[in-house]
Design an enzyme around this catalytic site. Structure first.
Site, mmCIF file in Angstrom:
data_model
loop_
_atom_site.group_PDB
_atom_site.id
_atom_site.type_symbol
_atom_site.label_atom_id
_atom_site.label_comp_id
_atom_site.label_asym_id
_atom_site.label_seq_id
_atom_site.Cartn_x
_atom_site.Cartn_y
_atom_site.Cartn_z
ATOM 1 N N ASP A 1 -5.444 -3.336 -3.264
ATOM 2 C CA ASP A 1 -6.707 -4.063 -3.458
ATOM 3 C C ASP A 1 -6.573 -5.129 -4.549
ATOM 4 O OD1 ASP A 1 -7.983 -2.650 -1.529
ATOM 5 O OD2 ASP A 1 -9.275 -1.489 -2.870
ATOM 6 N N ASN B 1 0.837 -1.210 0.000
ATOM 7 C CA ASN B 1 0.000 0.000 0.000
ATOM 8 C C ASN B 1 0.867 1.252 0.000
ATOM 9 O OD1 ASN B 1 -2.571 -1.123 -0.033
ATOM 10 N ND2 ASN B 1 -2.617 -1.377 2.198
ATOM 11 N N GLU C 1 -5.784 -8.448 5.231
ATOM 12 C CA GLU C 1 -4.900 -9.266 4.381
ATOM 13 C C GLU C 1 -4.718 -10.647 5.000
ATOM 14 O OE1 GLU C 1 -3.569 -8.390 7.447
ATOM 15 O OE2 GLU C 1 -1.532 -8.724 6.646
ATOM 16 N N HIS D 1 -3.270 2.294 -2.250
ATOM 17 C CA HIS D 1 -4.323 1.379 -1.794
ATOM 18 C C HIS D 1 -5.028 0.627 -2.928
ATOM 19 C CE1 HIS D 1 -7.523 0.046 0.976
ATOM 20 N NE2 HIS D 1 -6.616 0.287 1.914
HETATM 21 P P1 GH3 Z 1 2.928 -8.399 8.940
HETATM 22 O O1 GH3 Z 1 3.979 -9.103 8.150
HETATM 23 O O2 GH3 Z 1 3.306 -8.227 10.344
HETATM 24 O O3 GH3 Z 1 1.618 -9.086 8.797
HETATM 25 O O4 GH3 Z 1 2.810 -6.954 8.310
HETATM 26 P P2 GH3 Z 1 1.591 -6.328 7.546
HETATM 27 O O5 GH3 Z 1 1.998 -5.008 7.011
HETATM 28 O O6 GH3 Z 1 1.066 -7.289 6.551
HETATM 29 O O7 GH3 Z 1 0.501 -6.247 8.673
HETATM 30 P P3 GH3 Z 1 -0.261 -5.064 9.340
HETATM 31 O O8 GH3 Z 1 -1.315 -5.713 10.174
HETATM 32 O O9 GH3 Z 1 0.680 -4.136 9.995
HETATM 33 O O10 GH3 Z 1 -0.932 -4.281 8.158
HETATM 34 C C1 GH3 Z 1 -1.919 -4.844 7.379
HETATM 35 C C2 GH3 Z 1 -2.106 -3.954 6.210
HETATM 36 O O11 GH3 Z 1 -3.107 -4.469 5.327
HETATM 37 C C3 GH3 Z 1 -2.541 -2.570 6.622
HETATM 38 C C4 GH3 Z 1 -3.805 -2.342 5.848
HETATM 39 O O12 GH3 Z 1 -3.845 -1.057 5.295
HETATM 40 C C5 GH3 Z 1 -3.755 -3.374 4.758
HETATM 41 N N1 GH3 Z 1 -5.083 -3.738 4.334
HETATM 42 C C6 GH3 Z 1 -6.031 -4.367 5.045
HETATM 43 N N2 GH3 Z 1 -7.150 -4.510 4.299
HETATM 44 C C7 GH3 Z 1 -6.890 -3.954 3.099
HETATM 45 C C8 GH3 Z 1 -7.676 -3.780 1.918
HETATM 46 O O13 GH3 Z 1 -8.834 -4.175 1.803
HETATM 47 N N3 GH3 Z 1 -7.093 -3.180 0.865
HETATM 48 C C9 GH3 Z 1 -5.799 -2.726 0.922
HETATM 49 N N4 GH3 Z 1 -5.285 -2.149 -0.137
HETATM 50 N N5 GH3 Z 1 -5.063 -2.861 2.037
HETATM 51 C C10 GH3 Z 1 -5.599 -3.471 3.112
HETATM 52 MG MG MG Z 2 0.187 -9.087 7.373
HETATM 53 MG MG MG Z 3 -2.802 -9.044 9.541
#
Ligand code: GH3
Ligand code: MG
Ligand code: MG
Length: 297
Positions: A186, A177, A212, A182
Site C-alpha cells: 500500500d 506484496n 496497481e 500488503h
Molecule cells: P504484471 O507485471 O504482469 O503486471 O504483474 P503484477 O504482479 O503487477 O500484476 P498482477 O495483476 O498479477 O497483480 C497485481 C497485484 O497488485 C496483485 C494485487 O494484490 C496487487 N494490488 C492491487 N491493488 C492493491 C492494493 O491496493 N494494495 C496492495 N498492497 N496491493 C494491491
Molecule cells: Mg502489474
Molecule cells: Mg494490473
C-alpha cells in the site's frame, strides 16, 4: 459565492442584490424565470434566490425545471416571495425550494439563511470531492477519471485537437506484496502515486485506474508527444527510490501503453480509447516489461 437572484421587480432585485453583496457574495440578476433558465444553460449557479410571481416563467416553474434537469452538482434554491399563506409555503417547498422567505423580508434573516445554504453547499462539495478521490493515494479515482476523460474527449472533438492516454501498470507488483506484505505494498502505491503526480505535466490528469494501474490523461497531446511524456514517466519511476521505512526502500518498474485519438476511428468513444490503451499496455508487458508501447491498429 456567485448567487443568481431572480425578480421581475427592479426595486426588489436591487434590494436582494444589495443584501447578497453585504453578506460577502457576488450577485447576478435575472428579470424573470426564463432569463434565469437561459443563464443557467451557460453557467452553473450553486445558489439561486428567486421570486415566485413573474411573467414568462414563474419561480415555481423555474424551480421545477431545475429539479427535473438533475444536474451533477446541486442547486440550492431560496424562494423569496409575497405568497405567504401556509398552502403557498407548502407548494413552494414541494416544487423543490430548499428554503422559503416571505416579503417584506428582514435582511438579517436572508443573510442567516444564506449561511445555511453555504453550510449545505460546502458539505456537498466535500462529499463530491470524496467521491472522486482514491482513498489510498489521494489521486483521482476511476469515477473522476471517467468524468475528466469525458470532458477531455468533448473538448478534443470540439476543438479538433488530439487527446492521448497513458496506462501505467507496475511490473510484478504482486512480488512486493509477497515479499513485504500488503501494508508495505500500500505504501509503495502511495509513493508511486506521488512520483507520477510530481512528474506529470501541468495540464495532464493522473489517477488510480485500479489496483496497481494508473491512468494519465493528456489533453492537446498527439501520439509522439505522449510517447515522450510516457517514456519520461517510465524512466523517472524506474530511477526512483520508493522509501517506505528507513529500512525498506524499493525500486519498481512499470509498463506503459499509449494511445491517441489520431489513431482512433471517429467518433471517438471512451471505451475504444481505453481498449486501445489496454492493448498497447499488453504489448509492453509482452515485450519484456519496463517499456512504453503505442497502440497500433
Ligand atoms: P504484471 O507485471 O504482469 O503486471 O504483474 P503484477 O504482479 O503487477 O500484476 P498482477 O495483476 O498479477 O497483480 C497485481 C497485484 O497488485 C496483485 C494485487 O494484490 C496487487 N494490488 C492491487 N491493488 C492493491 C492494493 O491496493 N494494495 C496492495 N498492497 N496491493 C494491491
Ligand atoms: Mg502489474
Ligand atoms: Mg494490473
Amino acid at each position: 459565492m456567485k448567487i443568481l437572484t431572480v425578480d421581475d421587480s427592479d426595486v426588489q432585485l436591487r434590494i436582494v442584490k444589495a443584501v447578497v453583496k453585504s453578506a460577502g457574495h457576488e450577485a447576478v440578476g435575472a428579470t424573470d424565470g426564463q432569463v434565469a433558465w437561459d443563464m443557467l444553460q451557460k453557467e452553473h449557479y450553486r445558489l439561486i434566490i428567486t421570486d415566485w410571481m413573474m411573467p414568462v416563467l414563474n419561480g415555481l416553474e423555474l424551480i421545477q425545471r431545475i429539479r427535473a434537469a438533475n444536474w451533477a452538482s446541486y442547486t440550492y434554491i431560496i424562494l423569496l416571495t409575497s405568497q405567504d399563506t401556509k398552502s403557498q409555503v407548502i407548494a413552494g417547498l414541494n416544487a423543490g425550494a430548499d428554503d422559503y422567505l416571505t416579503k417584506p423580508f428582514d435582511p438579517a434573516e436572508l443573510v442567516a439563511r444564506l449561511g445555511i445554504a453555504q453550510r449545505i453547499l460546502d458539505l456537498e462539495a466535500r462529499l463530491a470531492d470524496m467521491a472522486r478521490q482514491d482513498l489510498l493515494t489521494g489521486l483521482a479515482n476511476r469515477r473522476a477519471l471517467y468524468e475528466t476523460l469525458q470532458a477531455a474527449l468533448s473538448q478534443a472533438t470540439r476543438e479538433q485537437s488530439p487527446l492521448s492516454l497513458v496506462l501505467v501498470d507496475l511490473d510484478h507488483f504482486k512480488l512486493v506484496n509477497d515479499q513485504y506484505g500488503h501494508p508495505v505494498g500500500d505504501q509503495v502505491l502511495q509513493r508511486v502515486a506521488e512520483t507520477l503526480s510530481k512528474n506529470k505535466r501541468g495540464y495532464d490528469t493522473v489517477g488510480r485506474w485500479g489496483g496497481e494501474e494508473f491512468l494519465v490523461i493528456l489533453p492537446n497531446t498527439d501520439l509522439d508527444q505522449a510517447m515522450i511524456a510516457a517514456e519520461r514517466l517510465r524512466a523517472t519511476l524506474a530511477a526512483a527510490q520508493l522509501v517506505v521505512t528507513d529500512k525498506i526502500s524499493i525500486t519498481l518498474n512499470a509498463s506503459l501503453g499509449v494511445t491517441s485519438t489520431q489513431h482512433t476511428p471517429s467518433p471517438f468513444t471512451i471505451e475504444t480509447l481505453l481498449k486501445q490503451t489496454d492493448a498497447a499496455l499488453y504489448q509492453a508487458k509482452g515485450n519484456g516489461r519496463n517499456c512504453v508501447r503505442a497502440f497500433t491498429a
